[in-house]
Design a protein around this motif. Sequence first.
Motif, short mmCIF file in Angstrom:
data_model
loop_
_atom_site.label_atom_id
_atom_site.label_comp_id
_atom_site.label_asym_id
_atom_site.label_seq_id
_atom_site.Cartn_x
_atom_site.Cartn_y
_atom_site.Cartn_z
N ASP A 76 0.86 -1.15 0.24
CA ASP A 76 -0.04 -0.06 0.03
C ASP A 76 0.90 1.25 0.02
O ASP A 76 0.70 2.38 -0.45
N SER A 77 2.18 1.05 0.69
CA SER A 77 3.09 2.14 0.65
C SER A 77 3.48 2.54 -0.69
O SER A 77 3.81 3.60 -1.10
N GLU A 79 2.14 1.62 -3.35
CA GLU A 79 1.12 2.05 -4.26
C GLU A 79 0.78 3.81 -4.19
O GLU A 79 0.54 4.58 -5.04
N LYS A 80 0.68 4.11 -2.59
CA LYS A 80 0.67 5.58 -2.55
C LYS A 80 1.57 6.35 -3.06
O LYS A 80 1.41 7.75 -3.66
#
Length: 162
Positions: A76-77, A79-80
């Motif tokens: 998710d990091s 992706e961010k």
Amino acid sequence: MKKIAVYPGTFDPITNGHLDIIKRGIKVFDEIIVAVALSPGKEPLFSVDERVKMISDMTSDMPGVSVESFQGLLIDSLEKHHAHVILRGLRAISDFEYEFQMASMNRKLASKFETVFMMTAEQYSYLSSRFVKEICRLGGKVDCFVPPEINSALIEKFKEKR
Ligand code: COA
């Protein structure tokens, strides 16, 4: 397209071995985001804010390197930050199994991300934050394993704890 890598870890504290990976990594990638995991399970000696501050100070003269904390899934990091690569250092053969598992799990979760390994420089191949802390706690010298500022922070931290 910019080549952005996330370099995750607990960094409790950052060592010369980690810094070596960052210095060599930034020659390969346009940007490296050092992602400091909270890692409560490891019961870190330094708070996540302290770890982020220490790494930011150590990398302030390295263009393209930024530091932040993260919790939750690593992917998710990525992706961010629109990053494509997870950067990891490989020390000894013993790291291989764990890293293989982690890279495979991350690929299963999100196949668009690649894990890239850099061989840790030979002189740091046996280094680990846990041993650095243990040696310092027991009164040994760790100044050849960490930058001077981290050495002082470790000594201070163990003084506080006494
Ligand atoms: N030089 C010196 N030491 C090194 C090193 C290098 N180049 N590379 C790693 N190390 C050491 C570290 O100091 C650490 O030592 P320690 O265990 O004695 O403290 C050890 O090797 C490995 O720790 P670290 O690199 O901090 O990784 P980690 O295993 O603690 O971190 C995360 C793993 C945070 C990347 C992983 O748990 C994660 O991604 N978590 C987020 C949740 C998630 O997405 N989970 C799914 C993953 S499949």
